[in-house]
Design an enzyme around this catalytic site. Sequence first.
Site, PDB file in Angstrom:
ATOM      1  N   GLY A   1       0.833  -1.201   0.000  1.00  0.00           N
ATOM      2  CA  GLY A   1       0.000   0.000   0.000  1.00  0.00           C
ATOM      3  C   GLY A   1       0.868   1.252   0.000  1.00  0.00           C
TER       4      GLY A   1
ATOM      5  N   MET B   1       0.949   4.083   1.714  1.00  0.00           N
ATOM      6  CA  MET B   1       1.450   4.652   2.969  1.00  0.00           C
ATOM      7  C   MET B   1       2.453   3.708   3.631  1.00  0.00           C
ATOM      8  SD  MET B   1       1.386   7.413   4.529  1.00  0.00           S
ATOM      9  CE  MET B   1       2.740   7.387   5.677  1.00  0.00           C
TER      10      MET B   1
ATOM     11  N   THR C   1      -3.029   3.637  10.756  1.00  0.00           N
ATOM     12  CA  THR C   1      -4.303   3.395  10.079  1.00  0.00           C
ATOM     13  C   THR C   1      -5.433   4.065  10.857  1.00  0.00           C
ATOM     14  OG1 THR C   1      -3.414   1.236   9.506  1.00  0.00           O
ATOM     15  CG2 THR C   1      -5.748   1.597   9.052  1.00  0.00           C
ATOM     16  N   THR C   2      -6.315   4.706  10.113  1.00  0.00           N
ATOM     17  CA  THR C   2      -7.446   5.408  10.726  1.00  0.00           C
ATOM     18  C   THR C   2      -8.691   4.517  10.673  1.00  0.00           C
ATOM     19  OG1 THR C   2      -7.824   6.421   8.580  1.00  0.00           O
ATOM     20  CG2 THR C   2      -6.609   7.724  10.190  1.00  0.00           C
TER      21      THR C   2
ATOM     22  N   PRO D   1      -3.823   9.522  14.235  1.00  0.00           N
ATOM     23  CA  PRO D   1      -4.384   9.607  12.886  1.00  0.00           C
ATOM     24  C   PRO D   1      -3.519  10.442  11.943  1.00  0.00           C
ATOM     25  CG  PRO D   1      -5.559  11.101  14.338  1.00  0.00           C
ATOM     26  CD  PRO D   1      -4.573  10.346  15.198  1.00  0.00           C
TER      27      PRO D   1
ATOM     28  N   HIS E   1      -9.729  13.955   0.056  1.00  0.00           N
ATOM     29  CA  HIS E   1      -8.696  12.917  -0.061  1.00  0.00           C
ATOM     30  C   HIS E   1      -8.896  12.192  -1.387  1.00  0.00           C
ATOM     31  CE1 HIS E   1      -8.395  13.491   4.308  1.00  0.00           C
ATOM     32  NE2 HIS E   1      -7.228  12.872   4.261  1.00  0.00           N
TER      33      HIS E   1
ATOM     34  N   LYS F   1      -9.797   6.479  -0.566  1.00  0.00           N
ATOM     35  CA  LYS F   1      -9.843   6.506   0.914  1.00  0.00           C
ATOM     36  C   LYS F   1     -11.213   6.035   1.402  1.00  0.00           C
ATOM     37  CE  LYS F   1      -9.118   9.424   4.994  1.00  0.00           C
ATOM     38  NZ  LYS F   1      -8.390   8.407   5.758  1.00  0.00           N
TER      39      LYS F   1
END
Length: 278
Positions: free
Chosen positions: A3, A5, A98-99, A122, A157, A161
Amino acid sequence: MPGPMATAAAEACLRKGMDLAPFCLTGPDIEETEIEITDPDTKRSQKVTLVPSTKIGSLVDKLGGVEGTVAIDYTHPSAVNGNGEFYVKNRIPFVMGTTGGDRDLLMKTVTSPSPHYCVIAPNMGKQIVAMQNALEFLQTQFPASFEGYTLKITESHQKKKADTSGTALAVIDSIKGMVGPKCTFQQDEINMLRDDASSKDFGVPTEYLEAGHAFHTYTLTSPDGSVEFELKHNVCGRRVYAEGTADAVKFLAKQVEEKGDGGGKVFNMIDVLEAGAL
Ligand SMILES: NC(=O)C1=CN([C@@H]2O[C@H](COP(=O)(O)OP(=O)(O)OC[C@H]3O[C@@H](n4cnc5c(N)ncnc54)[C@H](OP(=O)(O)O)[C@@H]3O)[C@@H](O)[C@H]2O)C=CC1
Ligand SMILES: O=C(O)C1=N[C@H](C(=O)O)C[C@H](O)C1
């Protein structure tokens, strides 16, 4: 991984001299494969085998134990709680970027029956963490100083997302303290932009529409409309969070080393900033 991020965080760890574990988690539908992570600045690179999240239980054996390992979690809101439980059960210190997910449950998982070594936030971007700290200060020192003001929030975003901005949710908590107990703002009032046309109109450069951006504007307006405050933080790309993540890993590893595996503590990024580790 791979991923965006998680990859950016892995590159930042390589850049700051850390080694990557040879195994990492990937989405449930991906085959077990090897990938190479290369930091674009230093060209340092390392191979990592992706293990599908359905085989999370095999990870500890594959790593040959977890001593000295800090997990970085940049996955999906649906994985937050299960992954948190996995790290606690296997005594793996972790940095959770991770949020989403059930945040109250996550906090319960990491605090009871005893605290677990982790950093949960976050937003890992140093300047945004500093701004959050300033807002915390304002709401503590001057509660209800914006009494009667109306709050509006727009966040944009990349359309992939899955959740509402975790940063916006955290910032709202502080702003609500500044507006005071009469503030009626609800989470579903956040204006979430997740389509390219709206994001572009909001000022996002074309090259970051899909590649990753996080634009936030919070507006506070006085009851008669004569006074308006605007707070804005606009980020293109992911590097600022990746740098903070690598710093959080170093911070956490130091805590474990100094205070011992027997203890535990739940940190946020303001703790990391205050320790001068960012
Ligand atoms: N704290 C911070 O500073 C920041 C937090 N974030 C947060 O980080 C998270 C990840 O962001 P981003 O990389 O952009 O998201 P993406 O959705 O683009 O990537 C998520 C990755 O996680 C994988 N994945 C999905 N489920 C699991 C699972 N159960 N276990 C392991 N891996 C899994 C996905 O695999 P697949 O595609 O195969 O499903 C994908 O590779 C988001 O919650 C985001 O809000 C983002 C930026 C900064
Ligand atoms: O998904 C993202 O991209 C981001 N997620 C975090 C959030 O939900 O607050 C941080 C930043 O907004 C980027």
